[in-house]
Design a protein around this motif. Structure first.
Motif, PDB file in Angstrom:
ATOM      1  N   VAL A 210       3.163  12.888  -8.973  1.00  0.00           N
ATOM      2  CA  VAL A 210       3.092  13.566 -10.268  1.00  0.00           C
ATOM      3  C   VAL A 210       2.723  12.620 -11.411  1.00  0.00           C
ATOM      4  CG1 VAL A 210       5.544  13.412 -10.871  1.00  0.00           C
ATOM      5  CG2 VAL A 210       4.192  15.344 -11.669  1.00  0.00           C
ATOM      6  N   PHE A 211       3.164  11.376 -11.367  1.00  0.00           N
ATOM      7  CA  PHE A 211       2.888  10.457 -12.463  1.00  0.00           C
ATOM      8  C   PHE A 211       1.712   9.526 -12.177  1.00  0.00           C
ATOM      9  CE2 PHE A 211       7.428  11.514 -13.049  1.00  0.00           C
ATOM     10  CZ  PHE A 211       7.303  12.134 -14.277  1.00  0.00           C
ATOM     11  N   CYS A 212       1.014   9.770 -11.096  1.00  0.00           N
ATOM     12  CA  CYS A 212      -0.163   8.955 -10.759  1.00  0.00           C
ATOM     13  C   CYS A 212      -1.362   9.418 -11.587  1.00  0.00           C
ATOM     14  CB  CYS A 212      -0.523   9.123  -9.284  1.00  0.00           C
ATOM     15  SG  CYS A 212       0.724   8.532  -8.156  1.00  0.00           S
ATOM     16  N   SER A 213      -2.293   8.521 -11.776  1.00  0.00           N
ATOM     17  CA  SER A 213      -3.545   8.928 -12.419  1.00  0.00           C
ATOM     18  C   SER A 213      -4.262   9.912 -11.502  1.00  0.00           C
ATOM     19  CB  SER A 213      -4.436   7.713 -12.673  1.00  0.00           C
ATOM     20  OG  SER A 213      -4.920   7.204 -11.440  1.00  0.00           O
ATOM     21  N   LYS A 214      -5.149  10.669 -12.077  1.00  0.00           N
ATOM     22  CA  LYS A 214      -5.893  11.668 -11.311  1.00  0.00           C
ATOM     23  C   LYS A 214      -6.671  11.008 -10.169  1.00  0.00           C
ATOM     24  CE  LYS A 214      -8.614  15.772 -12.303  1.00  0.00           C
ATOM     25  NZ  LYS A 214      -9.312  16.530 -13.336  1.00  0.00           N
TER      26      LYS A 214
ATOM     27  N   PHE B 167      11.525   7.232   5.573  1.00  0.00           N
ATOM     28  CA  PHE B 167      10.112   6.830   5.561  1.00  0.00           C
ATOM     29  C   PHE B 167       9.404   7.399   4.332  1.00  0.00           C
ATOM     30  CE2 PHE B 167       5.826   6.939   7.956  1.00  0.00           C
ATOM     31  CZ  PHE B 167       5.503   5.659   7.536  1.00  0.00           C
ATOM     32  N   THR B 168       9.723   8.634   3.969  1.00  0.00           N
ATOM     33  CA  THR B 168       9.140   9.254   2.770  1.00  0.00           C
ATOM     34  C   THR B 168       9.531   8.472   1.520  1.00  0.00           C
ATOM     35  OG1 THR B 168       9.106  11.445   3.806  1.00  0.00           O
ATOM     36  CG2 THR B 168       9.036  11.374   1.403  1.00  0.00           C
ATOM     37  N   ASP B 169      10.776   8.029   1.443  1.00  0.00           N
ATOM     38  CA  ASP B 169      11.217   7.217   0.308  1.00  0.00           C
ATOM     39  C   ASP B 169      10.437   5.909   0.243  1.00  0.00           C
ATOM     40  OD1 ASP B 169      13.037   9.128  -0.482  1.00  0.00           O
ATOM     41  OD2 ASP B 169      14.763   8.145   0.469  1.00  0.00           O
ATOM     42  N   ARG B 170      10.176   5.322   1.396  1.00  0.00           N
ATOM     43  CA  ARG B 170       9.384   4.086   1.431  1.00  0.00           C
ATOM     44  C   ARG B 170       7.954   4.355   0.933  1.00  0.00           C
ATOM     45  NH1 ARG B 170      11.647  -0.407   4.297  1.00  0.00           N
ATOM     46  NH2 ARG B 170       9.744  -1.455   3.640  1.00  0.00           N
ATOM     47  N   ILE B 171       7.392   5.482   1.342  1.00  0.00           N
ATOM     48  CA  ILE B 171       6.041   5.844   0.905  1.00  0.00           C
ATOM     49  C   ILE B 171       6.023   6.068  -0.608  1.00  0.00           C
ATOM     50  CG2 ILE B 171       4.297   7.692   1.019  1.00  0.00           C
ATOM     51  CD1 ILE B 171       4.886   7.810   4.071  1.00  0.00           C
TER      52      ILE B 171
ATOM     53  N   ARG C  21       4.453   4.027  -6.052  1.00  0.00           N
ATOM     54  CA  ARG C  21       4.849   3.470  -7.354  1.00  0.00           C
ATOM     55  C   ARG C  21       4.374   2.033  -7.538  1.00  0.00           C
ATOM     56  NH1 ARG C  21      10.278   5.033  -6.147  1.00  0.00           N
ATOM     57  NH2 ARG C  21      10.351   7.261  -6.437  1.00  0.00           N
ATOM     58  N   GLN C  22       4.426   1.259  -6.462  1.00  0.00           N
ATOM     59  CA  GLN C  22       4.051  -0.157  -6.541  1.00  0.00           C
ATOM     60  C   GLN C  22       2.558  -0.385  -6.329  1.00  0.00           C
ATOM     61  OE1 GLN C  22       6.616  -1.967  -3.661  1.00  0.00           O
ATOM     62  NE2 GLN C  22       8.452  -1.602  -4.872  1.00  0.00           N
ATOM     63  N   ASN C  23       1.833   0.703  -6.116  1.00  0.00           N
ATOM     64  CA  ASN C  23       0.384   0.645  -5.916  1.00  0.00           C
ATOM     65  C   ASN C  23       0.018  -0.246  -4.712  1.00  0.00           C
ATOM     66  OD1 ASN C  23      -2.205   1.418  -6.494  1.00  0.00           O
ATOM     67  ND2 ASN C  23      -2.513  -0.095  -8.098  1.00  0.00           N
ATOM     68  N   ASP C  24       0.827  -0.163  -3.672  1.00  0.00           N
ATOM     69  CA  ASP C  24       0.601  -0.923  -2.441  1.00  0.00           C
ATOM     70  C   ASP C  24      -0.304  -0.102  -1.520  1.00  0.00           C
ATOM     71  OD1 ASP C  24       0.673  -2.549  -0.248  1.00  0.00           O
ATOM     72  OD2 ASP C  24       2.868  -2.658  -0.125  1.00  0.00           O
ATOM     73  N   ARG C  25      -1.554  -0.023  -1.870  1.00  0.00           N
ATOM     74  CA  ARG C  25      -2.489   0.889  -1.210  1.00  0.00           C
ATOM     75  C   ARG C  25      -2.687   0.595   0.269  1.00  0.00           C
ATOM     76  NH1 ARG C  25      -6.879   2.412  -5.827  1.00  0.00           N
ATOM     77  NH2 ARG C  25      -5.362   2.521  -7.493  1.00  0.00           N
ATOM     78  N   ASN C  26      -2.795  -0.665   0.611  1.00  0.00           N
ATOM     79  CA  ASN C  26      -3.039  -1.023   2.003  1.00  0.00           C
ATOM     80  C   ASN C  26      -1.928  -0.496   2.910  1.00  0.00           C
ATOM     81  OD1 ASN C  26      -4.850  -2.165   3.727  1.00  0.00           O
ATOM     82  ND2 ASN C  26      -4.192  -4.263   3.392  1.00  0.00           N
ATOM     83  N   LEU C  27      -0.708  -0.816   2.563  1.00  0.00           N
ATOM     84  CA  LEU C  27       0.441  -0.363   3.350  1.00  0.00           C
ATOM     85  C   LEU C  27       0.611   1.152   3.237  1.00  0.00           C
ATOM     86  CD1 LEU C  27       2.752  -1.168   5.183  1.00  0.00           C
ATOM     87  CD2 LEU C  27       4.114  -1.664   3.149  1.00  0.00           C
ATOM     88  N   LEU C  28       0.347   1.696   2.076  1.00  0.00           N
ATOM     89  CA  LEU C  28       0.454   3.139   1.862  1.00  0.00           C
ATOM     90  C   LEU C  28      -0.485   3.898   2.792  1.00  0.00           C
ATOM     91  CD1 LEU C  28       1.284   5.733   0.346  1.00  0.00           C
ATOM     92  CD2 LEU C  28      -0.478   5.158  -1.352  1.00  0.00           C
ATOM     93  N   PHE C  29      -1.739   3.483   2.846  1.00  0.00           N
ATOM     94  CA  PHE C  29      -2.716   4.219   3.659  1.00  0.00           C
ATOM     95  C   PHE C  29      -2.401   4.095   5.150  1.00  0.00           C
ATOM     96  CE2 PHE C  29      -5.743   3.377  -0.083  1.00  0.00           C
ATOM     97  CZ  PHE C  29      -5.189   4.430  -0.785  1.00  0.00           C
ATOM     98  N   ARG C  30      -1.915   2.940   5.577  1.00  0.00           N
ATOM     99  CA  ARG C  30      -1.510   2.783   6.982  1.00  0.00           C
ATOM    100  C   ARG C  30      -0.285   3.645   7.270  1.00  0.00           C
ATOM    101  NH1 ARG C  30      -1.593  -3.353   6.815  1.00  0.00           N
ATOM    102  NH2 ARG C  30       0.601  -2.954   7.117  1.00  0.00           N
ATOM    103  N   SER C  31       0.611   3.751   6.294  1.00  0.00           N
ATOM    104  CA  SER C  31       1.811   4.581   6.462  1.00  0.00           C
ATOM    105  C   SER C  31       1.454   6.060   6.537  1.00  0.00           C
ATOM    106  CB  SER C  31       2.798   4.336   5.316  1.00  0.00           C
ATOM    107  OG  SER C  31       3.262   3.014   5.357  1.00  0.00           O
ATOM    108  N   LEU C  32       0.493   6.489   5.740  1.00  0.00           N
ATOM    109  CA  LEU C  32       0.053   7.888   5.799  1.00  0.00           C
ATOM    110  C   LEU C  32      -0.576   8.192   7.157  1.00  0.00           C
ATOM    111  CD1 LEU C  32      -1.439   8.342   2.213  1.00  0.00           C
ATOM    112  CD2 LEU C  32       0.740   9.224   3.092  1.00  0.00           C
ATOM    113  N   GLN C  33      -1.327   7.244   7.692  1.00  0.00           N
ATOM    114  CA  GLN C  33      -1.890   7.422   9.036  1.00  0.00           C
ATOM    115  C   GLN C  33      -0.777   7.519  10.076  1.00  0.00           C
ATOM    116  OE1 GLN C  33      -4.440   3.988   9.325  1.00  0.00           O
ATOM    117  NE2 GLN C  33      -6.258   5.146   8.730  1.00  0.00           N
ATOM    118  N   LYS C  34       0.238   6.697   9.909  1.00  0.00           N
ATOM    119  CA  LYS C  34       1.358   6.710  10.852  1.00  0.00           C
ATOM    120  C   LYS C  34       2.121   8.036  10.745  1.00  0.00           C
ATOM    121  CE  LYS C  34       2.163   3.724  13.192  1.00  0.00           C
ATOM    122  NZ  LYS C  34       1.729   3.464  14.583  1.00  0.00           N
ATOM    123  N   MET C  35       2.283   8.544   9.532  1.00  0.00           N
ATOM    124  CA  MET C  35       2.960   9.829   9.347  1.00  0.00           C
ATOM    125  C   MET C  35       2.175  10.924  10.080  1.00  0.00           C
ATOM    126  SD  MET C  35       5.684  11.229   7.966  1.00  0.00           S
ATOM    127  CE  MET C  35       6.268  10.426   6.479  1.00  0.00           C
TER     128      MET C  35
END
Length: 118
Positions: free
Chosen positions: A87-91, A36-40, A45-59
């Motif tokens: 680490v490589f994301c913008s601030k 799951f962490t690898d998926r996150i 990396r793909q800037n899939d914010r919608n799915l990312l934020f739902r995944s963080l909530q699920k975590m």
């Protein structure tokens, strides 16, 4: 919640996750959270914010409701990899990601990152 229930929870957010889990040779809390962490990481990396934020909530839900082994897996896999993932994301993007991490996970992150075994 055990790791099998966690797979069901994750599948609610990432429908093809269950298929990915079938390819894991040894299935346990650590392998599920690592996958799951690898998926996150990929979502970041793909800037899939919608799915990312739902995944963080699920975590967070898994961390809150999980058994001690799941919690330990999250602390030692997901929490430890957060800096590496961002680490490589913008601030701004990094701030946005961390703003979607629950207080519970943030406190765990802070405790691990800022207490160097001193």
């Amino acid at each position: 919640m055990n790791y099998l229930q966690a797979v069901q929870e994750i599948t609610e957010v990432v429908p093809d996750f269950e298929n990915e889990v079938k390819n894991i040779t040894i299935q346990n809390s650590y392998s599920i959270i690592r996958t799951f962490t690898d998926r996150i990481k990929n979502m970041i990396r793909q800037n899939d914010r919608n799915l990312l934020f739902r995944s963080l909530q699920k975590m967070d839900k898994i961390y809150t409701d999980g058994d001690p082994v799941l919690k330990n897996a999250i602390e030692n896999t997901f929490i430890c990899s957060l800096d590496n993932c961002t680490v490589f994301c913008s601030k701004e993007y990094r701030k946005m990601i961390f703003s979607h991490i629950s207080d519970n996970l943030w406190n765990t992150y802070s405790r691990q990152i800022y207490s160097h075994g001193i």
